[in-house]
Design a protein around this motif. Structure first.
Motif, PDB file in Angstrom:
ATOM      1  N   GLN A  19       0.858  -1.181   0.000  1.00 55.66           N
ATOM      2  CA  GLN A  19       0.000   0.000   0.000  1.00 55.66           C
ATOM      3  C   GLN A  19       0.894   1.230   0.000  1.00 55.66           C
ATOM      4  O   GLN A  19       1.806   1.339   0.829  1.00 55.66           O
ATOM      5  N   VAL A  20       0.648   2.157  -0.934  1.00 52.52           N
ATOM      6  CA  VAL A  20       1.439   3.381  -1.017  1.00 52.52           C
ATOM      7  C   VAL A  20       0.515   4.587  -1.074  1.00 52.52           C
ATOM      8  O   VAL A  20      -0.609   4.506  -1.550  1.00 52.52           O
ATOM      9  N   ASP A  21       1.014   5.692  -0.558  1.00 56.41           N
ATOM     10  CA  ASP A  21       0.403   6.988  -0.792  1.00 56.41           C
ATOM     11  C   ASP A  21       1.175   7.583  -1.960  1.00 56.41           C
ATOM     12  O   ASP A  21       2.412   7.641  -1.919  1.00 56.41           O
ATOM     13  N   ALA A  22       0.462   7.983  -2.995  1.00 55.93           N
ATOM     14  CA  ALA A  22       1.104   8.531  -4.190  1.00 55.93           C
ATOM     15  C   ALA A  22       0.734   9.997  -4.338  1.00 55.93           C
ATOM     16  O   ALA A  22      -0.426  10.367  -4.190  1.00 55.93           O
ATOM     17  N   THR A  23       1.741  10.820  -4.605  1.00 51.25           N
ATOM     18  CA  THR A  23       1.512  12.215  -4.938  1.00 51.25           C
ATOM     19  C   THR A  23       1.870  12.366  -6.406  1.00 51.25           C
ATOM     20  O   THR A  23       3.002  12.089  -6.809  1.00 51.25           O
ATOM     21  N   LEU A  24       0.889  12.762  -7.209  1.00 51.59           N
ATOM     22  CA  LEU A  24       1.087  12.893  -8.649  1.00 51.59           C
ATOM     23  C   LEU A  24       1.173  14.368  -8.995  1.00 51.59           C
ATOM     24  O   LEU A  24       0.350  15.170  -8.545  1.00 51.59           O
ATOM     25  N   SER A  25       2.180  14.729  -9.762  1.00 49.83           N
ATOM     26  CA  SER A  25       2.291  16.101 -10.254  1.00 49.83           C
ATOM     27  C   SER A  25       2.537  16.039 -11.757  1.00 49.83           C
ATOM     28  O   SER A  25       3.260  15.175 -12.247  1.00 49.83           O
ATOM     29  N   VAL A  26       1.909  16.944 -12.470  1.00 50.71           N
ATOM     30  CA  VAL A  26       1.966  16.959 -13.929  1.00 50.71           C
ATOM     31  C   VAL A  26       2.838  18.114 -14.380  1.00 50.71           C
ATOM     32  O   VAL A  26       2.794  19.205 -13.812  1.00 50.71           O
ATOM     33  N   PHE A  27       3.638  17.875 -15.403  1.00 50.44           N
ATOM     34  CA  PHE A  27       4.482  18.932 -15.965  1.00 50.44           C
ATOM     35  C   PHE A  27       4.672  18.670 -17.450  1.00 50.44           C
ATOM     36  O   PHE A  27       4.412  17.579 -17.941  1.00 50.44           O
ATOM     37  N   ASP A  28       5.111  19.692 -18.158  1.00 50.31           N
ATOM     38  CA  ASP A  28       5.379  19.529 -19.585  1.00 50.31           C
ATOM     39  C   ASP A  28       6.549  18.578 -19.758  1.00 50.31           C
ATOM     40  O   ASP A  28       7.549  18.677 -19.054  1.00 50.31           O
ATOM     41  N   SER A  29       6.413  17.664 -20.685  1.00 47.70           N
ATOM     42  CA  SER A  29       7.469  16.684 -20.937  1.00 47.70           C
ATOM     43  C   SER A  29       8.741  17.397 -21.370  1.00 47.70           C
ATOM     44  O   SER A  29       8.695  18.300 -22.204  1.00 47.70           O
ATOM     45  N   PRO A  30       9.878  17.002 -20.808  1.00 48.66           N
ATOM     46  CA  PRO A  30      11.136  17.647 -21.204  1.00 48.66           C
ATOM     47  C   PRO A  30      11.477  17.393 -22.672  1.00 48.66           C
ATOM     48  O   PRO A  30      12.250  18.107 -23.267  1.00 48.66           O
ATOM     49  N   ARG A  31      10.884  16.385 -23.242  1.00 43.31           N
ATOM     50  CA  ARG A  31      11.122  16.092 -24.657  1.00 43.31           C
ATOM     51  C   ARG A  31      10.196  16.896 -25.558  1.00 43.31           C
ATOM     52  O   ARG A  31      10.223  16.756 -26.765  1.00 43.31           O
ATOM     53  N   GLY A  32       9.327  17.713 -24.942  1.00 41.49           N
ATOM     54  CA  GLY A  32       8.429  18.556 -25.713  1.00 41.49           C
ATOM     55  C   GLY A  32       7.272  17.806 -26.346  1.00 41.49           C
ATOM     56  O   GLY A  32       6.617  18.329 -27.243  1.00 41.49           O
ATOM     57  N   GLN A  33       7.016  16.594 -25.893  1.00 44.33           N
ATOM     58  CA  GLN A  33       5.945  15.785 -26.457  1.00 44.33           C
ATOM     59  C   GLN A  33       4.909  15.499 -25.396  1.00 44.33           C
ATOM     60  O   GLN A  33       4.991  14.514 -24.679  1.00 44.33           O
ATOM     61  N   GLY A  34       3.923  16.372 -25.259  1.00 45.04           N
ATOM     62  CA  GLY A  34       2.844  16.141 -24.305  1.00 45.04           C
ATOM     63  C   GLY A  34       3.237  16.465 -22.887  1.00 45.04           C
ATOM     64  O   GLY A  34       4.086  17.308 -22.624  1.00 45.04           O
ATOM     65  N   ARG A  35       2.599  15.772 -21.974  1.00 50.24           N
ATOM     66  CA  ARG A  35       2.791  16.013 -20.552  1.00 50.24           C
ATOM     67  C   ARG A  35       3.381  14.770 -19.893  1.00 50.24           C
ATOM     68  O   ARG A  35       3.234  13.668 -20.395  1.00 50.24           O
ATOM     69  N   SER A  36       4.042  14.974 -18.771  1.00 50.42           N
ATOM     70  CA  SER A  36       4.583  13.872 -17.980  1.00 50.42           C
ATOM     71  C   SER A  36       3.991  13.947 -16.586  1.00 50.42           C
ATOM     72  O   SER A  36       3.554  15.009 -16.142  1.00 50.42           O
ATOM     73  N   VAL A  37       3.979  12.816 -15.911  1.00 48.85           N
ATOM     74  CA  VAL A  37       3.451  12.744 -14.548  1.00 48.85           C
ATOM     75  C   VAL A  37       4.559  12.201 -13.647  1.00 48.85           C
ATOM     76  O   VAL A  37       5.150  11.166 -13.951  1.00 48.85           O
ATOM     77  N   CYS A  38       4.838  12.918 -12.578  1.00 49.53           N
ATOM     78  CA  CYS A  38       5.805  12.455 -11.594  1.00 49.53           C
ATOM     79  C   CYS A  38       5.004  11.835 -10.451  1.00 49.53           C
ATOM     80  O   CYS A  38       4.107  12.455  -9.886  1.00 49.53           O
ATOM     81  N   TRP A  39       5.326  10.596 -10.140  1.00 41.30           N
ATOM     82  CA  TRP A  39       4.672   9.844  -9.080  1.00 41.30           C
ATOM     83  C   TRP A  39       5.647   9.732  -7.925  1.00 41.30           C
ATOM     84  O   TRP A  39       6.654   9.036  -8.044  1.00 41.30           O
ATOM     85  N   GLN A  40       5.375  10.391  -6.828  1.00 41.47           N
ATOM     86  CA  GLN A  40       6.183  10.211  -5.632  1.00 41.47           C
ATOM     87  C   GLN A  40       5.432   9.216  -4.766  1.00 41.47           C
ATOM     88  O   GLN A  40       4.276   9.440  -4.400  1.00 41.47           O
ATOM     89  N   LEU A  41       6.069   8.109  -4.471  1.00 46.91           N
ATOM     90  CA  LEU A  41       5.417   7.006  -3.765  1.00 46.91           C
ATOM     91  C   LEU A  41       5.963   6.889  -2.345  1.00 46.91           C
ATOM     92  O   LEU A  41       7.167   7.016  -2.133  1.00 46.91           O
ATOM     93  N   ARG A  42       5.080   6.636  -1.406  1.00 46.86           N
ATOM     94  CA  ARG A  42       5.510   6.415  -0.023  1.00 46.86           C
ATOM     95  C   ARG A  42       4.857   5.131   0.466  1.00 46.86           C
ATOM     96  O   ARG A  42       3.639   5.024   0.510  1.00 46.86           O
ATOM     97  N   ASP A  43       5.692   4.153   0.792  1.00 43.52           N
ATOM     98  CA  ASP A  43       5.203   2.866   1.283  1.00 43.52           C
ATOM     99  C   ASP A  43       4.586   3.071   2.659  1.00 43.52           C
ATOM    100  O   ASP A  43       5.258   3.473   3.596  1.00 43.52           O
TER     101      ASP A  43
END
Length: 195
Positions: free
Chosen positions: A117-141
């Motif tokens: 079981q994890v608590d996930a914090t999702l943050s969205v940002f522009d993809s560094p490759r310039g193709q759409g968006r990316s999501v960063c998932w910070q997970l805490r067990d």
């Protein structure tokens, strides 16, 4: 014409120096990002807007018990509980059009058969490759925290049952003691009248 060429050459040199300085700054930022990302104590995973894993730090690889090669390029869905897969796929599409944080509780299936079981914090940002968006998932067990809370609830139920049992015993003892006192009191009054 020679002077114009000399001025153009000087402008090109200045532009070239500016480009080199920008490149040095970008390289430094990339190194800082890499150091922060890899050194983060919590697992961090970067996916595209469809959940395909683009990057993962060492902590995430350890949490999931896989190698980096086994992880990169796969869908994060492969590690999620089936019910959460459906919900998250829809939510990722909605989230990728926004730029905000979202917190979720997730259950991750790891290769050894455990569910974490994890608590996930999702943050969205522009993809560094310039193709759409990316999501960063910070997970805490939070598995151990959940186990501790479950254990505390069980201990609390046990303690409440013991308190209720002891209360019943004390109430019974009070009734028995009350009857004895009444009997002793009655005998004492009888003895007083006789005497």
């Amino acid at each position: 014409a020679l002077q114009a060429l000399s001025v153009a050459e000087e402008e090109l040199r200045a532009q070239h120096e500016a480009i080199l300085e920008t490149q040095r700054e970008l390289d430094e930022q990339r190194r800082r990002y890499h150091t922060l990302f890899e050194g983060a104590p919590d697992p961090c995973v970067v996916t595209d807007e469809h959940g395909i894993i683009e990057e993962a730090n060492d902590a995430s690889v350890r949490l999931l018990g896989v190698t980096t090669a086994h992880f990169i390029g796969r869908s994060l869905d492969a590690f999620l509980d089936p019910q959460e897969r459906r919900e998250l796929g829809t939510r990722l599409m909605d989230l990728s059009s926004e730029s905000r944080l979202e917190k979720r509780a997730l259950h991750i299936n790891v290769p050894d058969g455990r569910v974490i079981q994890v608590d996930a914090t999702l943050s969205v940002f522009d993809s560094p490759r310039g193709q759409g968006r990316s999501v960063c998932w910070q997970l805490r067990d939070v598995s151990s925290r959940q186990e501790s809370e479950d254990s505390m609830r069980a201990l609390n139920r046990s303690l409440n049952a013991r308190v209720a049992q002891r209360t019943r015993e004390l109430e019974l003892a009070e009734v028995v003691t009350g009857h004895r006192i009444d009997a002793v009191d009655h005998a004492a009054r009888g003895a007083q009248r006789s005497g």
